[in-house]
Design a protein around this motif. Structure first.
Motif, PDB file in Angstrom:
ATOM      1  N   GLY A 173      32.272  41.358  44.714  1.00 21.95           N
ATOM      2  CA  GLY A 173      32.273  39.912  44.512  1.00 21.95           C
ATOM      3  C   GLY A 173      33.511  39.360  43.840  1.00 21.95           C
ATOM      4  N   ASN A 174      34.436  40.212  43.378  1.00 19.35           N
ATOM      5  CA  ASN A 174      35.665  39.758  42.728  1.00 19.35           C
ATOM      6  C   ASN A 174      36.841  39.950  43.676  1.00 19.35           C
ATOM      7  N   GLU A 175      37.614  38.892  43.881  1.00 13.58           N
ATOM      8  CA  GLU A 175      38.759  38.971  44.783  1.00 13.58           C
ATOM      9  C   GLU A 175      39.817  39.895  44.186  1.00 13.58           C
ATOM     10  N   ILE A 176      40.221  40.899  44.969  1.00 10.67           N
ATOM     11  CA  ILE A 176      41.252  41.824  44.491  1.00 10.67           C
ATOM     12  C   ILE A 176      42.535  41.697  45.298  1.00 10.67           C
ATOM     13  N   ALA A 177      42.464  41.045  46.444  1.00 12.40           N
ATOM     14  CA  ALA A 177      43.680  40.829  47.244  1.00 12.40           C
ATOM     15  C   ALA A 177      43.474  39.610  48.129  1.00 12.40           C
ATOM     16  N   ASN A 178      44.512  38.816  48.222  1.00 14.73           N
ATOM     17  CA  ASN A 178      44.516  37.655  49.113  1.00 14.73           C
ATOM     18  C   ASN A 178      45.942  37.556  49.619  1.00 14.73           C
ATOM     19  N   THR A 179      46.143  38.000  50.832  1.00 16.91           N
ATOM     20  CA  THR A 179      47.498  38.069  51.353  1.00 16.91           C
ATOM     21  C   THR A 179      47.674  37.166  52.554  1.00 16.91           C
ATOM     22  N   ILE A 180      48.850  36.646  52.674  1.00 17.54           N
ATOM     23  CA  ILE A 180      49.244  35.885  53.856  1.00 17.54           C
ATOM     24  C   ILE A 180      50.347  36.693  54.532  1.00 17.54           C
ATOM     25  N   ASN A 181      50.119  37.032  55.769  1.00 22.14           N
ATOM     26  CA  ASN A 181      51.099  37.753  56.584  1.00 22.14           C
ATOM     27  C   ASN A 181      51.423  39.167  56.085  1.00 22.14           C
ATOM     28  N   GLU A 182      50.608  39.737  55.180  1.00 21.91           N
ATOM     29  CA  GLU A 182      50.784  41.117  54.700  1.00 21.91           C
ATOM     30  C   GLU A 182      49.573  41.912  55.163  1.00 21.91           C
ATOM     31  N   LEU A 183      49.768  42.808  56.119  1.00 24.78           N
ATOM     32  CA  LEU A 183      48.622  43.491  56.700  1.00 24.78           C
ATOM     33  C   LEU A 183      48.573  44.979  56.438  1.00 24.78           C
ATOM     34  N   THR A 184      49.501  45.492  55.655  1.00 24.67           N
ATOM     35  CA  THR A 184      49.481  46.894  55.285  1.00 24.67           C
ATOM     36  C   THR A 184      49.784  46.970  53.804  1.00 24.67           C
ATOM     37  N   GLY A 185      48.959  47.711  53.074  1.00 27.34           N
ATOM     38  CA  GLY A 185      49.222  47.824  51.648  1.00 27.34           C
ATOM     39  C   GLY A 185      48.109  48.506  50.905  1.00 27.34           C
ATOM     40  N   THR A 186      48.167  48.361  49.582  1.00 25.72           N
ATOM     41  CA  THR A 186      47.145  48.926  48.714  1.00 25.72           C
ATOM     42  C   THR A 186      46.718  47.876  47.709  1.00 25.72           C
ATOM     43  N   SER A 187      45.495  48.048  47.240  1.00 26.58           N
ATOM     44  CA  SER A 187      44.980  47.208  46.168  1.00 26.58           C
ATOM     45  C   SER A 187      44.082  48.110  45.333  1.00 26.58           C
ATOM     46  N   GLY A 188      44.589  48.500  44.170  1.00 24.91           N
ATOM     47  CA  GLY A 188      43.859  49.471  43.358  1.00 24.91           C
ATOM     48  C   GLY A 188      43.791  50.800  44.094  1.00 24.91           C
ATOM     49  N   ASP A 189      42.575  51.322  44.280  1.00 22.77           N
ATOM     50  CA  ASP A 189      42.427  52.589  45.000  1.00 22.77           C
ATOM     51  C   ASP A 189      42.065  52.380  46.474  1.00 22.77           C
ATOM     52  N   LEU A 190      42.323  51.192  46.992  1.00 22.85           N
ATOM     53  CA  LEU A 190      42.021  50.873  48.385  1.00 22.85           C
ATOM     54  C   LEU A 190      43.317  50.749  49.186  1.00 22.85           C
ATOM     55  N   GLU A 191      43.393  51.475  50.297  1.00 20.50           N
ATOM     56  CA  GLU A 191      44.506  51.339  51.240  1.00 20.50           C
ATOM     57  C   GLU A 191      43.983  50.605  52.466  1.00 20.50           C
ATOM     58  N   TYR A 192      44.805  49.728  53.032  1.00 21.31           N
ATOM     59  CA  TYR A 192      44.383  49.010  54.233  1.00 21.31           C
ATOM     60  C   TYR A 192      45.567  48.844  55.174  1.00 21.31           C
TER      61      TYR A 192
END
Length: 189
Positions: A115-134
């Motif tokens: 329920g807490n936003e950890i990433a909000n990206t515009i035009n960034e589709l590859t990366g990490t946020s904490g222990d999450l890779e996407y």
């Protein structure tokens, strides 16, 4: 002379009636266009369709809230519960079923953890946020970018991958499951 005047008057009135009848017929009849009318009107219809989970996914279906596709637009939402080193991979098609070429103008990707936003990206589709890779790309591995063209009738397949990476932990330590919610929008003009 009177007879000649009457004959002239009858002819003038007769011509007036004929002219008025022709004018009424012209304006009262339906108009037929003189230029050809296109049978197809320009319409807009770019949307996500056809979701399929890939066999590289390491979590069970019970841990996945399958992607929900917004009706008539290129937007989807999904959720997963991930333990350390688990991943969820799927593909989805973006289709242009309209009659006009579409240009990708913006890409929005939002990630929430419990329920807490950890990433909000515009035009960034590859990366990490904490222990999450996407990563989000076309299925052939090419990057999705602004100004990409989606031709009329075209379908492009997109691959979406999310993975929770576990750092080295001591034996017997339990990391616990984390719940993630994702939202992806591709905006076309």
């Amino acid at each position: 002379m009177r007879r000649k005047f009457q004959n002239t008057l009858i002819i003038v009135l007769g011509l007036a009636i004929i002219v008025m009848s022709a004018g009424y017929a012209t304006f009262a009849s339906p108009k037929v266009p003189t230029t050809p009318v296109s049978s197809t009107q320009k319409k807009w219809n770019v949307a996500f369709v056809n979701v399929a989970k890939l066999n590289t996914t390491t979590i069970s279906d019970a841990d996945i809230t399958a992607p929900v596709l917004a009706v008539g637009e290129a937007k989807l939402d999904f959720a997963v519960s991930l333990d350390g080193n688990e991943n969820y991979d799927f593909i989805v098609d973006v289709a242009n079923r309209g009659t006009v070429e579409a240009t990708l103008t913006d890409i929005s990707w939002t990630i929430e953890e419990s329920g807490n936003e950890i990433a909000n990206t515009i035009n960034e589709l590859t990366g990490t946020s904490g222990d999450l890779e996407y990563s989000i790309s076309y299925v052939d591995g090419t990057e999705i970018a602004k100004n990409d063209i989606l031709r009329v009738g075209a379908i492009k397949t997109i691959k979406i991958s999310v993975k929770r990476v576990a750092d080295e932990v001591s034996e017997g330590t339990v990391l616990g499951t984390k719940n993630y919610e994702f939202s992806l929008s591709l905006n076309y003009e």
